[in-house]
Design a protein around this motif. Sequence first.
Motif, PDB file in Angstrom:
ATOM      1  N   SER A   1       0.849 -39.263 -32.807  1.00 49.60           N
ATOM      2  CA  SER A   1       1.953 -38.457 -33.334  1.00 49.60           C
ATOM      3  C   SER A   1       3.066 -38.360 -32.306  1.00 49.60           C
ATOM      4  O   SER A   1       2.819 -38.350 -31.097  1.00 49.60           O
ATOM      5  N   GLY A   2       4.285 -38.299 -32.808  1.00 49.37           N
ATOM      6  CA  GLY A   2       5.459 -38.069 -31.974  1.00 49.37           C
ATOM      7  C   GLY A   2       6.043 -36.721 -32.336  1.00 49.37           C
ATOM      8  O   GLY A   2       6.360 -36.473 -33.509  1.00 49.37           O
ATOM      9  N   ILE A   3       6.167 -35.838 -31.352  1.00 50.92           N
ATOM     10  CA  ILE A   3       6.517 -34.448 -31.637  1.00 50.92           C
ATOM     11  C   ILE A   3       7.503 -33.909 -30.607  1.00 50.92           C
ATOM     12  O   ILE A   3       7.796 -34.564 -29.601  1.00 50.92           O
ATOM     13  N   ASN A   4       7.998 -32.704 -30.843  1.00 53.24           N
ATOM     14  CA  ASN A   4       8.735 -31.958 -29.830  1.00 53.24           C
ATOM     15  C   ASN A   4       7.735 -31.259 -28.917  1.00 53.24           C
ATOM     16  O   ASN A   4       6.690 -30.771 -29.371  1.00 53.24           O
ATOM     17  N   SER A   5       8.035 -31.191 -27.627  1.00 49.06           N
ATOM     18  CA  SER A   5       7.082 -30.678 -26.640  1.00 49.06           C
ATOM     19  C   SER A   5       6.544 -29.303 -26.996  1.00 49.06           C
ATOM     20  O   SER A   5       5.352 -29.025 -26.864  1.00 49.06           O
TER      21      SER A   5
ATOM     22  N   TRP B   1       5.621 -53.960 -22.184  1.00 51.53           N
ATOM     23  CA  TRP B   1       4.994 -53.188 -23.262  1.00 51.53           C
ATOM     24  C   TRP B   1       4.944 -51.706 -22.925  1.00 51.53           C
ATOM     25  O   TRP B   1       5.021 -50.857 -23.816  1.00 51.53           O
ATOM     26  N   GLU B   2       4.812 -51.379 -21.634  1.00 44.68           N
ATOM     27  CA  GLU B   2       4.699 -49.974 -21.264  1.00 44.68           C
ATOM     28  C   GLU B   2       6.029 -49.247 -21.395  1.00 44.68           C
ATOM     29  O   GLU B   2       6.081 -48.017 -21.267  1.00 44.68           O
ATOM     30  N   ASP B   3       7.108 -49.971 -21.646  1.00 41.85           N
ATOM     31  CA  ASP B   3       8.374 -49.312 -21.969  1.00 41.85           C
ATOM     32  C   ASP B   3       8.312 -48.664 -23.349  1.00 41.85           C
ATOM     33  O   ASP B   3       9.110 -47.773 -23.661  1.00 41.85           O
ATOM     34  N   ASP B   4       7.377 -49.128 -24.174  1.00 45.99           N
ATOM     35  CA  ASP B   4       7.129 -48.521 -25.477  1.00 45.99           C
ATOM     36  C   ASP B   4       6.194 -47.331 -25.241  1.00 45.99           C
ATOM     37  O   ASP B   4       5.010 -47.501 -24.988  1.00 45.99           O
ATOM     38  N   LYS B   5       6.745 -46.125 -25.325  1.00 47.28           N
ATOM     39  CA  LYS B   5       5.970 -44.932 -24.959  1.00 47.28           C
ATOM     40  C   LYS B   5       4.840 -44.650 -25.940  1.00 47.28           C
ATOM     41  O   LYS B   5       3.844 -44.032 -25.573  1.00 47.28           O
ATOM     42  N   GLN B   6       4.980 -45.094 -27.185  1.00 43.86           N
ATOM     43  CA  GLN B   6       3.878 -44.942 -28.128  1.00 43.86           C
ATOM     44  C   GLN B   6       2.701 -45.804 -27.692  1.00 43.86           C
ATOM     45  O   GLN B   6       1.544 -45.368 -27.737  1.00 43.86           O
ATOM     46  N   TYR B   7       2.986 -47.028 -27.266  1.00 43.24           N
ATOM     47  CA  TYR B   7       1.943 -47.915 -26.741  1.00 43.24           C
ATOM     48  C   TYR B   7       1.328 -47.318 -25.481  1.00 43.24           C
ATOM     49  O   TYR B   7       0.097 -47.330 -25.312  1.00 43.24           O
TER      50      TYR B   7
ATOM     51  N   ILE C   1       7.036 -37.738 -18.047  1.00 40.02           N
ATOM     52  CA  ILE C   1       7.930 -38.832 -17.691  1.00 40.02           C
ATOM     53  C   ILE C   1       9.271 -38.600 -18.371  1.00 40.02           C
ATOM     54  O   ILE C   1       9.435 -37.640 -19.140  1.00 40.02           O
ATOM     55  N   ASP C   2      10.218 -39.469 -18.103  1.00 42.78           N
ATOM     56  CA  ASP C   2      11.522 -39.394 -18.775  1.00 42.78           C
ATOM     57  C   ASP C   2      11.355 -39.920 -20.195  1.00 42.78           C
ATOM     58  O   ASP C   2      11.202 -41.131 -20.412  1.00 42.78           O
ATOM     59  N   ILE C   3      11.358 -39.009 -21.135  1.00 44.06           N
ATOM     60  CA  ILE C   3      11.089 -39.371 -22.519  1.00 44.06           C
ATOM     61  C   ILE C   3      11.784 -38.369 -23.426  1.00 44.06           C
ATOM     62  O   ILE C   3      11.892 -37.181 -23.101  1.00 44.06           O
ATOM     63  N   GLN C   4      12.276 -38.815 -24.550  1.00 44.25           N
ATOM     64  CA  GLN C   4      12.956 -37.933 -25.493  1.00 44.25           C
ATOM     65  C   GLN C   4      11.969 -37.247 -26.435  1.00 44.25           C
ATOM     66  O   GLN C   4      12.153 -36.100 -26.825  1.00 44.25           O
ATOM     67  N   GLN C   5      10.911 -37.959 -26.798  1.00 50.19           N
ATOM     68  CA  GLN C   5       9.989 -37.496 -27.816  1.00 50.19           C
ATOM     69  C   GLN C   5       8.580 -37.481 -27.237  1.00 50.19           C
ATOM     70  O   GLN C   5       8.084 -38.493 -26.765  1.00 50.19           O
ATOM     71  N   ALA C   6       7.937 -36.313 -27.249  1.00 44.51           N
ATOM     72  CA  ALA C   6       6.584 -36.206 -26.709  1.00 44.51           C
ATOM     73  C   ALA C   6       5.595 -36.921 -27.628  1.00 44.51           C
ATOM     74  O   ALA C   6       5.842 -37.091 -28.824  1.00 44.51           O
TER      75      ALA C   6
END
Length: 415
Positions: free
Chosen positions: A315-319, A142-148, A246-251
């Motif tokens: 929310s998912g945003i650009n850094s 589940w922690e692979d889901d960065k929103q979670y 962390i390694d993530i595309q979307q903050a």
Amino acid sequence: MQIELVKGVHLTIIPTTKYTTTKILVNFATKQTLTNSSVRNVLVNLLVNATANYPNQTVLARKLATMYGAELDGYVTRVGTTHNVRLNLSFVNQHLAPQMRINDALDLMQELIFNPLRDQDELSPQSWQLQRDNIAATLSSWEDDKQYLAAKRLLDLYFTKGSVMKVPSTGTAEMVTKVLNREIVRAYQNMLAKDQVEIIIEGDVDADQVERALRQWPWQARSSFETDVFYHQPVWSNVQVGSHQIDIQQAKLDLAYSFPVYFMDHDYYPALVMNGLFGGGPYSLLFKNVRERASLAYYASTGYRPFAGYLFVQSGINSQDRQRTQQLIGDQLKAIQDGLINISDLKQVKKNLINGYLVSQDNPNHLVERALISNLTGLHLPANPVELIQSVDRQQVSDVAQKLKLQAEYFLDRR
């Protein structure tokens, strides 16, 4: 219709000919602690995967197949401060399959609860470690889901030190891997002897027949359920702030607000409407102004938790847009608090809530859940929720929004 089978064990029958299936839900509720969620999660998975007479998943699946494809599920969940073990059995009603008798389903449920696979002092001795490790692997994934992950870390900031609300109802992967068989046995014994039990049966059934059958089960009387279902937390004097890279595309920018408006409080329906207007749907200010008009967020929404007294923003945003996004989110809330509410928006939000409620009336799972919540809280939904939603006005929405107080903010950024 609610019947007390023995003290602390209640049966609720919802008679209806509306659906093609009959549902049996057995819910075991106790106060959640810092440690019992992981053990009870492993326990319920063992109960629905094998019994003494159906000693493995394959044999149990064959039994369900003979019941015209009956569906069995077992899981844990939390309602406020209560931890709940649920066993759910759904099967085709006898009008579609005359040979499918309610007593057959009740017998299977009794087998699952009272006759688990065991060898002396162990439960499921051949498979419990495998089940435990599978659950731990699922929780880790589940922690692979960065929103979670962001939501989980936000709540860790929001809740006070030592609060059971920091621990998920499933437990954590680390906690689950440490569960011992003797702990599962102890949890099982406590569940049968001490938990408040709510049995909800919905469908075209003979109520007297069901009651007679369930009175034959080996229930023990237990003490009254005295825990306060609703979670209350003092307000932080300062906003709790956390961040990680962390390694993530979307903050991810998540916010948590104290919102002490609880299920069926006087302001409950205004709170539902306010949440819908703030960020709880496609007609909300966050969706229209933060996501669409300003193009600052890939997603922006709110969630209201009326059993724990808080509201959160995800929310998912650009850094680089963190400050602008947080400012604009705050602006939307302030507009509601100041009563700057477009009447057309308000009407659309209420219409959306009403449509959602009407659709849920055709969902048997919703009716079962509503009955269960009423039994756990001692509170009952009114007969006219549509009218109550419709009657919410702009001033009520503004007033209830002023109860929100920012308590925690969490930012998950990319390296």
